[in-house]
Design a protein around this motif. Sequence first.
Motif, PDB file in Angstrom:
ATOM      1  N   THR A  58       0.796  -1.325  -0.194  1.00 36.05           N
ATOM      2  CA  THR A  58       0.215  -0.026   0.007  1.00 36.05           C
ATOM      3  C   THR A  58       1.038   1.278  -0.375  1.00 36.05           C
ATOM      4  O   THR A  58       0.154   2.334  -0.365  1.00 36.05           O
ATOM      5  N   LEU A 148       0.546  -7.035   2.433  1.00 34.19           N
ATOM      6  CA  LEU A 148      -0.800  -6.875   2.340  1.00 34.19           C
ATOM      7  C   LEU A 148      -1.252  -6.194   4.532  1.00 34.19           C
ATOM      8  O   LEU A 148      -1.894  -7.225   4.382  1.00 34.19           O
ATOM      9  N   GLN A 151      -4.750  -6.710   5.508  1.00 35.97           N
ATOM     10  CA  GLN A 151      -6.249  -7.249   4.815  1.00 35.97           C
ATOM     11  C   GLN A 151      -6.872  -7.977   4.096  1.00 35.97           C
ATOM     12  O   GLN A 151      -6.344  -8.813   4.479  1.00 35.97           O
ATOM     13  N   LEU A 200      -5.477  -5.215  -4.152  1.00 32.82           N
ATOM     14  CA  LEU A 200      -6.068  -4.871  -2.896  1.00 32.82           C
ATOM     15  C   LEU A 200      -7.859  -5.407  -2.557  1.00 32.82           C
ATOM     16  O   LEU A 200      -8.298  -4.858  -3.560  1.00 32.82           O
ATOM     17  N   GLN A 202     -10.632  -5.000  -0.469  1.00 34.57           N
ATOM     18  CA  GLN A 202     -10.933  -3.915   0.699  1.00 34.57           C
ATOM     19  C   GLN A 202     -11.917  -4.190   1.606  1.00 34.57           C
ATOM     20  O   GLN A 202     -12.396  -5.281   1.843  1.00 34.57           O
TER      21      GLN A 202
END
Length: 382
Positions: A58, A148, A151, A200, A202
Amino acid sequence: MKYGSILFLLLFFAFTFYHCKKENELPIVKDTLFYTVAEKSIIYASDTTQPFVFLNATNPADLAILQKQSRNVKVPNDTTTYLYLRMLKTIKTHSLTSIAAPEIGINRNLIIIKRKDKQGEPYEVFVNPKITQHSNATTTYQETCATLPNQYPASIDRYNLIFVEYYTLDGKKQVEMIETETAAFVQHAITHLGGGILPLTQDPLAFTGLEIDTIMAKPDDVAMRILLTTNYQDSLILRKQSIDVRPDSNDIVLKTLIKRMKKALDQTSGVGIAAPQVGINRNVIWVKRLDRPGQPFEVYLNPKIVMTSQNTVLFNGDGCLSVPGITGRTRRYSAIGIEYDLLDGTHKTEVVQGTTVSNFTSVIFQHEIDHLNGILFIDRIE
Ligand SMILES: [Zn+2]
Ligand SMILES: [Zn+2]
């Protein structure tokens, strides 16, 4: 044509000869198998008992490194072995199923896999690995990646069976068929070598920026404003369906919401409050437990009514902090079965009773859970 071809060949040789000569005069060694100074500074930054630090996908600078194509390494080679030893320490420290050198900032074709398909689940290193063949059949896995942090897992399709060509640390070439879960680990790691990362995804329950701004605008000992049906904008929020929160005792936003809701309730003589009443469409309620010794206020995350009694009562004197100046008689179940989460993630089930003047706990729960579904007590007045 023929003459032209010969002339071309002559020119070609002359050019090649000239070029070779020139290179002999100016020898430039450009072997991509040699580690760069920058790579060595990361690899040798600590001794082999120290794990590497993972890049963070990120972070734009880290992402640029993660998205680079990796290069092969030399084996046997001292630096490769040193890199392997620190990667091994890293995968063990974080109890991972795979690690690829790019994940720790080295764009080299080196991965370590936890072999779930072997006795004792050993960690095995694959130098310069390549998938040479694979099955058509795939399985969807829920994968997370060390690059990540925090995540939500991503759904990824992986081949059920792969053939992997690779080298050992002492330079021996191997070809191996690997299946199922372990094959998925290899595919995750090899994807990193090609500059790939997990998408990625969410967390669908993560607080939105607007929610965070509203909740964190004031310290946790300051009451949030109670919304009123007499205000049009407020009434829209009060009528909206709320969604769950992710229970997490480390979530400062969630903890602040809980505290500021309680502060708002404390300013009134109310016996319960729901998050939509302070402008947050989330499934969080405070209830005064009139059925318990000391009548404590308790907070419930994601409460749901999962069972209701046959019997209903007409409850006299229902009212709401968000509906000024109105009280009424509402129809309520005598008893309800509820499910909810606690802040630490514990899931609870409970039967709640009480519809009398001195103990109307069942009514409070029904009133507050109604708020989460955009329902107000005035909708139930008879
Ligand atoms: Zn990864
Ligand atoms: Zn209310």
